[in-house]
Design a protein around this motif. Structure first.
Motif, PDB file in Angstrom:
ATOM      1  N   ARG A 274       0.863  -1.180   0.000  1.00  0.00           N
ATOM      2  CA  ARG A 274       0.000   0.000   0.000  1.00  0.00           C
ATOM      3  C   ARG A 274       0.901   1.232   0.000  1.00  0.00           C
ATOM      4  NH1 ARG A 274      -3.041  -3.764  -0.291  1.00  0.00           N
ATOM      5  NH2 ARG A 274      -4.745  -4.363   1.113  1.00  0.00           N
ATOM      6  N   LYS A 275       0.529   2.238  -0.788  1.00  0.00           N
ATOM      7  CA  LYS A 275       1.235   3.511  -0.774  1.00  0.00           C
ATOM      8  C   LYS A 275       0.272   4.598  -1.209  1.00  0.00           C
ATOM      9  CE  LYS A 275       5.457   5.871  -2.271  1.00  0.00           C
ATOM     10  NZ  LYS A 275       6.700   5.779  -3.071  1.00  0.00           N
ATOM     11  N   TYR A 276       0.000   5.555  -0.305  1.00  0.00           N
ATOM     12  CA  TYR A 276      -0.937   6.623  -0.641  1.00  0.00           C
ATOM     13  C   TYR A 276      -0.676   7.838   0.252  1.00  0.00           C
ATOM     14  CZ  TYR A 276      -3.393   4.328   3.254  1.00  0.00           C
ATOM     15  OH  TYR A 276      -3.715   3.741   4.458  1.00  0.00           O
ATOM     16  N   PHE A 277      -1.101   8.990  -0.238  1.00  0.00           N
ATOM     17  CA  PHE A 277      -1.006  10.248   0.497  1.00  0.00           C
ATOM     18  C   PHE A 277      -2.395  10.880   0.530  1.00  0.00           C
ATOM     19  CE2 PHE A 277      -0.576  14.877   0.588  1.00  0.00           C
ATOM     20  CZ  PHE A 277       0.188  15.045   1.732  1.00  0.00           C
ATOM     21  N   GLN A 278      -2.808  11.355   1.702  1.00  0.00           N
ATOM     22  CA  GLN A 278      -4.141  11.948   1.867  1.00  0.00           C
ATOM     23  C   GLN A 278      -4.049  13.222   2.691  1.00  0.00           C
ATOM     24  OE1 GLN A 278      -7.182  10.945   0.687  1.00  0.00           O
ATOM     25  NE2 GLN A 278      -6.310   9.206  -0.444  1.00  0.00           N
ATOM     26  N   LEU A 279      -4.955  14.172   2.389  1.00  0.00           N
ATOM     27  CA  LEU A 279      -5.070  15.418   3.138  1.00  0.00           C
ATOM     28  C   LEU A 279      -6.329  15.378   3.999  1.00  0.00           C
ATOM     29  CD1 LEU A 279      -4.083  18.048   0.429  1.00  0.00           C
ATOM     30  CD2 LEU A 279      -2.695  17.283   2.370  1.00  0.00           C
ATOM     31  N   PHE A 280      -6.243  15.949   5.218  1.00  0.00           N
ATOM     32  CA  PHE A 280      -7.355  15.922   6.162  1.00  0.00           C
ATOM     33  C   PHE A 280      -7.572  17.331   6.722  1.00  0.00           C
ATOM     34  CE2 PHE A 280      -5.226  11.836   6.118  1.00  0.00           C
ATOM     35  CZ  PHE A 280      -6.270  10.976   5.831  1.00  0.00           C
ATOM     36  N   PRO A 281      -8.468  18.098   6.101  1.00  0.00           N
ATOM     37  CA  PRO A 281      -8.746  19.460   6.592  1.00  0.00           C
ATOM     38  C   PRO A 281      -9.721  19.436   7.773  1.00  0.00           C
ATOM     39  CG  PRO A 281     -10.033  19.007   4.623  1.00  0.00           C
ATOM     40  CD  PRO A 281      -9.187  17.786   4.855  1.00  0.00           C
TER      41      PRO A 281
END
Length: 811
Positions: free
Chosen positions: A532-539
């Motif tokens: 698994r490899k992912y980048f996420q933003l959490f405002p």
């Protein structure tokens, strides 16, 4: 985004005050015996209107100071528990006199305050704060002698089933923290840990449904933070507690807290020992159909006899390097020895009810696990404006050894010879290591605004080697169909930015957190791998509007993630009996949730909150059944979508001078929909929850408490949990100038705390009725000793907030 980041860095490095003057005020505080007074609160005020300007805390030398003070006339106020309040004469700062050293400040002893400092707080069991709900466990009479999981069951909006699954407002994926640190345990092992944790060691429990960007983004339902007790008094202090109780089985726990604090050092520790027996009885019915007609049934009646033995040790040292810098070390150790013996008779019948065959499975699961966590921390305060840097380095080690023995004997099989017993042994070791690095910086921009920025990296390794053996002709052979060796590695890198400001009567907080996840797993027995490899933003957005003195509105919005537990990705099998086993799922994906809440508060006491959340790829416990073998696999699956809409109301009530109460109402609607097992899954249900707490003051030394809750049926993925209810009552007597406390409590006297559920989807038709060991009487005693001068507490959360929660072990 790049411009915003550059602007933030520039704002950190720029001077934040444009005044030409840079006055300083300093002084020293002693008591009436000329002894230095540390940890006293000192506040600076303008003479004209007594406006508050700045605050400080005296150091180990009793000294304090204020920097960057503009010209004008001021006075200071000094306060400390055990002393009378002090106000200084007025003094002035000007161009000719930019530095003022106040004459020695002498605090007079307040004998009345000292005699009252050990009086128990009158805080209610349930409090509503602007961003969370707080359960004041140490103030609860009925919580005495209970375990942590039994206290959680009484929390508003929280549901705990018999398997330890925790939901908050009907949503799965709750992040449970202990002093701000995740437990990193599977559902079953987290439940076992909470059962082994005495409520007497807990100060309070915080329910945070929509945390800010400073927190890890994990936990789509929010955070439950269990704050352990810690003495914050000067000198040598401590407490001892002992509880014994009886339900279907005997229960006992004991604890010792010690704390020493002087000018340079704060040394603290506690030791808790728990022994709790239990007895759970269930009836499980499954129906098997063909073309819409029932062709057979399977009825199982398991009886479980769990016994929990737990020792919890916590040691910590804080060293005050200077007035502005503190170094700390914390060591925690948990040693659990859990034995669960179970007997499960199983009867298979045809559609007419005629017995086809029967068998009995006897299980023993011996679970030993050790957990060590080590934390190094630093806190540095740059100046009196609030600039602050904190850093944490954490290392956690989990070692578990599960030995499982299962024997199944056929007791009835007409027309065929009885087969020899089926004997299965499992040896299930697991080792997990976690390293985390975390840094946080707070930078005030002006009196009403501040910037928070931070970063964190975590590294996790998990090695689980499940080996099963079958007994054949007085010898054992390895069962290759069940044996599995799983290795998992994970790295998460995160950074966040929070901006807080206030203008007029409006407060705003804007946050953004980014998290990068890199993970890979491998089954050595089959060479199967995944990555698994992912980048996420959490405002996150928080807005608080003060309408007037009595009315306030707040809005918060945020996005969150729930990653699979480490061992939920491991496809090993843990057998409960020959018909039911648990299995991991390497295809699990993280789930993402968007939360929003709107809260109205009246007089800072009464509140109503409206909320909505939408979850994609919800991770849920499911049953997958083979109709031919009648074997059901319990596993985790992504169920596409979950939407929750609801509201809650909190109402404190003062009936009389001696009777106070608090009512909490919640109503929410859950809807699950999507594809599951090659079919359309669409279920929805509206749920009602009511919680009440009542405290009674009876004279100077006696008090009593009555609590209760009711929850109507609710959905938990494919499971429908039927209604639950419970009441608890207790009395308390204060002894020896309130240093000693004696409590007696009764939990669930009417046996209404059942855990019944239904599953009906495609080929699954199951009902489960379960009676827990929830009715018991507890007798508790607590004694406090030591000095009564209070200093500000310093609690370290550390950096491994999410990782410790997600550990899944084999038990």
């Amino acid at each position: 985004m790049k411009k915003l980041f550059t602007a933030c860095l520039v704002s950190i490095t720029m001077p934040i005050y444009a005044q030409t003057s840079s006055g300083r005020v300093e002084g020293q505080v002693t008591d009436d015996t000329k002894k230095l007074v540390e940890f006293a609160n000192v506040t600076l005020h303008r003479e004209k209107d007594s406006t508050f300007v700045k605050a400080a805390i005296t150091d180990q030398q009793g000294s304090f100071g204020f920097e960057n003070i503009s010209e004008g006339r001021y006075f200071v106020r000094v306060s400390q528990v055990g002393y009378q309040k002090f106000r200084s004469p007025v003094f002035g700062l000007n161009a000719d006199n930019k530095s003022i050293k106040l004459s020695d400040i002498h605090l007079l002893t307040d004998t009345k305050a000292l005699s009252e400092v050990t009086v128990r707080s009158n805080k209610p069991f349930i409090e509503r704060e602007i961003d969370k709900i707080v359960l004041n466990v140490e103030n609860s009479i009925t919580a005495a002698g209970n375990s942590a999981i039994e206290v959680l069951e009484k929390a508003p909006g929280v549901t705990v089933d018999a398997d330890g699954n925790v939901t908050l407002k009907g949503k799965q994926g709750v992040l449970i923290l202990i002093d701000g640190k995740p437990t990193n345990l599977s559902t079953n092992d987290l439940a076992n840990m909470l059962r082994g944790m005495a409520a007497s060691q807990i100060e309070k429990i915080e329910l945070i449904t929509n945390p800010s960007a400073k927190y890890d983004a994990t936990g789509n339902a929010g955070i439950i933070n269990i704050r352990m007790k810690r003495d914050n008094k000067l000198g040598m202090n401590g407490s001892f507690n002992l509880s014994v109780g009886q339900g279907l089985r005997f229960k006992q726990n004991a604890g010792l807290n010690l704390n020493y604090r002087d000018k340079k050092w704060n040394i603290f520790g506690n030791l808790t020992q728990v022994n709790r027996g239990g007895e759970n009885r269930s009836v499980i019915n499954r129906k098997f159909s063909s073309d819409g007609n029932i062709v057979s049934t399977l009825t199982q009646r398991p009886t479980q006899l769990p016994h929990f033995s737990s020792q919890n040790l916590k040691l910590g040292v804080d060293y005050y390097l200077s007035r502005k810098t503190i170094l700390g070390v914390n060591l925690n150790g948990v040693f659990n020895d859990i034995m669960v013996k179970a007997t499960t008779p199983s009867d298979s019948r045809d559609a007419s009810g005629m017995l086809l065959n029967s068998n009995v499975t006897s299980n023993s699961n011996h679970d030993k696990w050790k957990n060590y966590t080590l934390n190094f921390n630093l806190k540095h305060t740059f100046d009196s404006t609030g600039k602050e840097l904190t850093a944490d380095i954490d290392y956690a080690s989990y070692n578990q050894q599960v030995i499982q023995n299962s024997t199944t004997e056929t007791t009835y099989n007409p027309g065929q010879a009885l087969t020899p017993p089926y004997i299965l042994r499992g040896d299930l070791p697991s080792d997990i290591a976690i390293k985390t690095f975390k840094i946080d910086y707070v930078h005030p921009l002006n009196k009403l605004s501040r910037l928070e920025i931070g970063a964190k990296s975590s590294f996790v390794s998990n090695d689980g080697n499940a080996q099963y053996f079958l007994k054949q002709d007085d010898s054992e052979v390895i069962d290759l169909n069940r044996t599995n060796h799983f290795i998992y590695h994970e790295n998460i890198n995160a950074g966040y930015l929070n901006f807080n400001t206030k203008f007029n009567k409006t407060g705003v907080q804007l946050g953004l957190r980014g998290e990068q996840t890199i993970a890979d797993g491998k089954q050595l027995s089959t060479n199967a791998t995944f990555s698994r490899k992912y980048f996420q933003l959490f405002p996150t957005i928080f807005v608080r509007q003060e309408i007037n003195k009595n009315n306030e509105l707040s809005l918060n919005v945020g996005r969150r993630i729930q990653r699979p537990n480490y061992q939920d990705l491991n496809p090993f099998k843990f057998f409960l009996d020959i018909y039911v086993y648990r299995e991991g799922n390497p295809e699990l994906q993280p789930q993402f949730t968007f939360n929003s809440e709107l809260t109205y508060t009246f007089k800072q006491q009464y509140s109503i909150t409206f909320y909505r959340s939408r979850t994609r790829d919800i991770i849920s416990t499911v049953l997958i059944q083979n109709d031919i073998t009648k074997v059901a696999a319990q596993s985790q699956r992504n169920l596409n979508n979950l939407e929750t809409i609801g509201y809650n109301i909190s109402i404190p009530v003062k009936y009389t001078k001696w009777w106070n109460g608090n009512w909490y109402f919640e109503n929410y609607h859950n809807r699950y929909w999507g594809q599951f097992l090659n079919g359309e899954f669409n279920q929805q249900l509206t749920t009602c929850f009511v919680n009440t707490t009542n405290t009674f003051t009876i004279g100077k030394s006696w008090s009593a408490e009555l609590t209760g809750y009711y929850q109507s049926p609710f959905l938990f993925g494919t499971f429908k949990i039927l209604s639950q209810a419970q009441i608890a009552l207790g009395v308390q007597r204060q002894l020896w100038q309130r240093k000693g406390t004696f409590k007696v409590s009764v939990s669930d006297p009417f046996l209404t705390q059942r855990n019944n559920m239904i599953v009906r989807y495609q080929n699954l038709d199951m009902t489960l009725r379960r009676r827990l060991d929830s009715r018991f009487v507890m007798v508790s005693f607590n004694y406090r000793f030591g000095k009564s001068t209070v200093a500000p507490a310093r609690r370290r959360n550390g950096g491994s907030e999410e990782e410790n929660r997600r550990i899944q072990t084999n038990g």
